[in-house]
Motif scaffolding. Structure first.
Motif, PDB file in Angstrom:
ATOM      1  N   LEU A 100      26.449  23.799  51.384  1.00  0.00           N
ATOM      2  CA  LEU A 100      25.925  22.990  52.587  1.00  0.00           C
ATOM      3  C   LEU A 100      25.175  23.332  53.456  1.00  0.00           C
ATOM      4  CD1 LEU A 100      26.563  20.516  54.230  1.00  0.00           C
ATOM      5  CD2 LEU A 100      28.414  21.549  55.505  1.00  0.00           C
ATOM      6  N   VAL A 101      25.044  24.690  53.871  1.00  0.00           N
ATOM      7  CA  VAL A 101      23.971  25.436  54.616  1.00  0.00           C
ATOM      8  C   VAL A 101      22.514  25.469  54.007  1.00  0.00           C
ATOM      9  CG1 VAL A 101      23.361  27.675  55.493  1.00  0.00           C
ATOM     10  CG2 VAL A 101      25.730  26.687  56.114  1.00  0.00           C
ATOM     11  N   ALA A 102      22.888  26.011  52.622  1.00  0.00           N
ATOM     12  CA  ALA A 102      21.364  26.143  51.936  1.00  0.00           C
ATOM     13  C   ALA A 102      21.006  24.826  51.593  1.00  0.00           C
ATOM     14  CB  ALA A 102      21.956  26.711  50.506  1.00  0.00           C
ATOM     15  N   ALA A 103      21.688  23.766  51.503  1.00  0.00           N
ATOM     16  CA  ALA A 103      20.997  22.569  51.010  1.00  0.00           C
ATOM     17  C   ALA A 103      20.385  21.942  52.349  1.00  0.00           C
ATOM     18  CB  ALA A 103      22.148  21.522  50.594  1.00  0.00           C
ATOM     19  N   GLY A 117      12.339  27.453  55.351  1.00  0.00           N
ATOM     20  CA  GLY A 117      13.928  27.091  54.835  1.00  0.00           C
ATOM     21  C   GLY A 117      14.645  28.257  54.630  1.00  0.00           C
ATOM     22  N   VAL A 118      14.038  29.365  54.169  1.00  0.00           N
ATOM     23  CA  VAL A 118      14.695  30.666  54.120  1.00  0.00           C
ATOM     24  C   VAL A 118      15.211  31.140  55.190  1.00  0.00           C
ATOM     25  CG1 VAL A 118      14.586  33.031  53.057  1.00  0.00           C
ATOM     26  CG2 VAL A 118      13.867  31.238  51.604  1.00  0.00           C
ATOM     27  N   LEU A 119      14.516  31.150  56.248  1.00  0.00           N
ATOM     28  CA  LEU A 119      14.825  31.654  57.449  1.00  0.00           C
ATOM     29  C   LEU A 119      15.835  30.631  58.180  1.00  0.00           C
ATOM     30  CD1 LEU A 119      11.519  32.528  59.102  1.00  0.00           C
ATOM     31  CD2 LEU A 119      13.225  34.163  58.391  1.00  0.00           C
ATOM     32  N   PHE A 147      16.279  26.645  37.191  1.00  0.00           N
ATOM     33  CA  PHE A 147      15.615  25.584  38.121  1.00  0.00           C
ATOM     34  C   PHE A 147      14.303  26.022  38.510  1.00  0.00           C
ATOM     35  CE2 PHE A 147      20.231  25.427  38.761  1.00  0.00           C
ATOM     36  CZ  PHE A 147      20.430  23.971  38.816  1.00  0.00           C
ATOM     37  N   THR A 148      13.879  27.158  38.556  1.00  0.00           N
ATOM     38  CA  THR A 148      12.620  27.574  39.020  1.00  0.00           C
ATOM     39  C   THR A 148      11.603  27.308  37.820  1.00  0.00           C
ATOM     40  OG1 THR A 148      13.370  29.777  40.258  1.00  0.00           O
ATOM     41  CG2 THR A 148      11.195  29.563  39.519  1.00  0.00           C
ATOM     42  N   ILE A 149      12.134  27.540  36.368  1.00  0.00           N
ATOM     43  CA  ILE A 149      11.598  27.407  35.408  1.00  0.00           C
ATOM     44  C   ILE A 149      11.058  25.814  35.220  1.00  0.00           C
ATOM     45  CG2 ILE A 149      11.283  27.273  32.786  1.00  0.00           C
ATOM     46  CD1 ILE A 149      12.531  30.141  32.882  1.00  0.00           C
ATOM     47  N   ALA A 196      17.007  26.093  43.016  1.00  0.00           N
ATOM     48  CA  ALA A 196      17.201  27.596  42.457  1.00  0.00           C
ATOM     49  C   ALA A 196      17.942  28.066  43.693  1.00  0.00           C
ATOM     50  CB  ALA A 196      16.062  28.278  41.973  1.00  0.00           C
ATOM     51  N   GLN A 197      17.386  28.104  44.886  1.00  0.00           N
ATOM     52  CA  GLN A 197      17.869  28.848  46.079  1.00  0.00           C
ATOM     53  C   GLN A 197      19.249  28.331  46.393  1.00  0.00           C
ATOM     54  OE1 GLN A 197      16.098  31.204  47.616  1.00  0.00           O
ATOM     55  NE2 GLN A 197      17.562  31.803  49.003  1.00  0.00           N
ATOM     56  N   VAL A 198      19.591  27.197  46.419  1.00  0.00           N
ATOM     57  CA  VAL A 198      20.900  26.382  46.882  1.00  0.00           C
ATOM     58  C   VAL A 198      21.793  26.861  45.651  1.00  0.00           C
ATOM     59  CG1 VAL A 198      22.060  24.405  47.002  1.00  0.00           C
ATOM     60  CG2 VAL A 198      19.974  24.571  47.962  1.00  0.00           C
ATOM     61  N   THR A 199      21.693  26.962  44.430  1.00  0.00           N
ATOM     62  CA  THR A 199      22.329  27.480  43.428  1.00  0.00           C
ATOM     63  C   THR A 199      22.629  28.907  43.401  1.00  0.00           C
ATOM     64  OG1 THR A 199      21.415  25.404  41.923  1.00  0.00           O
ATOM     65  CG2 THR A 199      22.764  27.388  40.980  1.00  0.00           C
ATOM     66  N   SER A 200      21.954  29.622  43.497  1.00  0.00           N
ATOM     67  CA  SER A 200      21.912  31.059  43.904  1.00  0.00           C
ATOM     68  C   SER A 200      22.697  31.325  44.882  1.00  0.00           C
ATOM     69  CB  SER A 200      20.825  31.784  43.968  1.00  0.00           C
ATOM     70  OG  SER A 200      20.795  33.351  44.289  1.00  0.00           O
ATOM     71  N   THR A 201      22.742  30.678  46.181  1.00  0.00           N
ATOM     72  CA  THR A 201      23.234  31.190  47.289  1.00  0.00           C
ATOM     73  C   THR A 201      24.951  30.556  47.121  1.00  0.00           C
ATOM     74  OG1 THR A 201      21.293  30.457  48.636  1.00  0.00           O
ATOM     75  CG2 THR A 201      23.532  30.338  49.591  1.00  0.00           C
ATOM     76  N   ALA A 202      25.057  29.759  46.372  1.00  0.00           N
ATOM     77  CA  ALA A 202      26.425  28.935  46.079  1.00  0.00           C
ATOM     78  C   ALA A 202      27.204  30.487  45.481  1.00  0.00           C
ATOM     79  CB  ALA A 202      26.310  27.924  45.207  1.00  0.00           C
ATOM     80  N   PHE A 203      26.713  31.243  44.809  1.00  0.00           N
ATOM     81  CA  PHE A 203      27.548  32.132  44.361  1.00  0.00           C
ATOM     82  C   PHE A 203      27.413  33.513  45.256  1.00  0.00           C
ATOM     83  CE2 PHE A 203      27.620  36.448  42.124  1.00  0.00           C
ATOM     84  CZ  PHE A 203      28.720  36.378  41.591  1.00  0.00           C
ATOM     85  N   VAL A 204      26.251  34.132  45.621  1.00  0.00           N
ATOM     86  CA  VAL A 204      25.870  35.222  46.337  1.00  0.00           C
ATOM     87  C   VAL A 204      26.482  35.192  47.631  1.00  0.00           C
ATOM     88  CG1 VAL A 204      24.200  36.357  47.195  1.00  0.00           C
ATOM     89  CG2 VAL A 204      23.686  35.460  44.926  1.00  0.00           C
TER      90      VAL A 204
END
Length: 337
Positions: free
Chosen positions: A65-68, A112-114, A267-269, A294-302
């Motif tokens: 939710l936060v990343a999206a 967005g990253v910040l 997702f990046t590719i 890609a950022q949302v998907t990665s954040t979902a796990f990390v």
């Protein structure tokens, strides 16, 4: 154990079907995701995955939710600029306009990253409460985890600001030292000074990460202390356990980084290939969209995994130093208050 019936030979060991009485050889209480004893590396990782699995909305859901929301900002702004002023990009041209447009897209992604980093501060606080509840067999919903941070959210922001500012000032001080040394000192002296201070820099950076930064959030959430008191509490809990915390923290970071990249790369590719297929006019929008996904998907796990492991290490340190397992047993109803 009774002797064997007459005529039967004696065989050492228990008879068939025999099992020890409960508690005969000691019991490891495990009312929830972790055993209530000092935790091994396997216990930490198994507990983290169990907590994520049985509290998906409060862990993965909150991170997504936060990343999206954060990454929607660069996507939407890029879309508006693409369809209003024609934010185009030709990867093969290298013209000034293309460079400027690419810089704009990277700048929007940086925003967005910040925003995501700020939101993940609250996710970390929520995960601490989820871990604390899971240790005694309770499951928190997303709403319950958010409500548990009530009254401490601004403290979380203040803690993140203090730690972030301290880290930035420390890095800036070393950077200034290296630049001044490279400009003023003779070449040989500059090389020796820079090499020596690089070793000192990473030593201090790792020390700061474990002793000051690493365990600061859980005390604020669980014990209700303030910004500087939570830093001091984490410092005391990490005393005498630097190498254990550092080793597990570094291993966790490596696992999260590798897994996050594996999740993000497709997702990046896809964004790069999709941008090339969409043409110059839509190239930046499609690539920004792919990077955001890609950022949302990665954040979902990390984010949930690293936060859960850190929170469990806080629990482990309190068990080792303060018999926190007894308090958890009382909360779980195993022991009477």
């Amino acid at each position: 154990m009774s002797p064997p019936p007459p005529g039967q030979p004696y065989r050492p060991g228990p008879p068939p079907g025999w099992s020890p009485a409960p508690g005969m050889f000691g019991a490891v209480h495990k009312p929830g995701a972790i055993p209530l004893r000092p935790l091994s590396l396997g216990d930490l990782y198994d507990g983290a995955f169990r907590i994520i699995r049985f509290n998906p909305k409060a862990t993965v859901g909150s991170a997504v939710l936060v990343a999206a929301v954060a990454m929607a900002v660069p996507v939407l702004v890029t879309a508006v600029l693409t369809w209003t002023i024609g934010l185009a990009y030709d990867p093969s041209s290298g013209s000034g306009d293309d460079v400027d447009n690419e810089a704009i897209s990277y700048g929007l992604l940086g925003v967005g990253v910040l925003l995501q980093a700020l939101g993940l501060v609250f996710v970390t606080g929520m995960v601490v409460h989820v871990v604390s509840a899971a240790a005694v067999g309770r499951r928190l919903t997303l709403g319950q985890a958010w409500s548990a941070t009530h009254g401490r959210r601004w403290r979380l922001v203040g803690l993140a600001a203090v730690l972030g500012l301290t880290t930035t000032l420390g890095i800036a001080a070393f950077a200034v030292l290296w630049v001044v040394t490279a400009v003023v000192a003779p070449l040989v002296v500059a090389i020796l000074v820079i090499v020596a201070t690089v070793v000192l820099f990473f030593t201090l950076l790792f020390w700061f990460w474990i002793r000051v930064y690493y365990l600061a959030v859980p005390p604020m959430m669980i014990e209700g202390v303030g910004v500087f008191a939570s830093i001091a509490r984490g410092y005391r809990l990490s005393r005498g356990a630097f190498w254990r915390l550092f080793g597990i923290g570094l291993l966790t970071w490596l696992i999260a980084a590798i897994a996050g990249q594996m999740l993000a790369v497709p997702f990046t590719i896809a964004g790069e290939l999709g941008g090339l297929a969409a043409g110059d006019d839509l190239y930046l929008f499609v690539t920004v969209l792919g990077t955001a996904l890609a950022q949302v998907t990665s954040t979902a796990f990390v984010a949930p995994f690293t936060s859960a492991v850190t929170s469990l290490q806080y629990v482990d340190q309190r068990i080792r130093k303060e018999a926190y397992d007894v308090e958890l047993m009382r909360r779980a109803g195993i022991l009477e208050s």
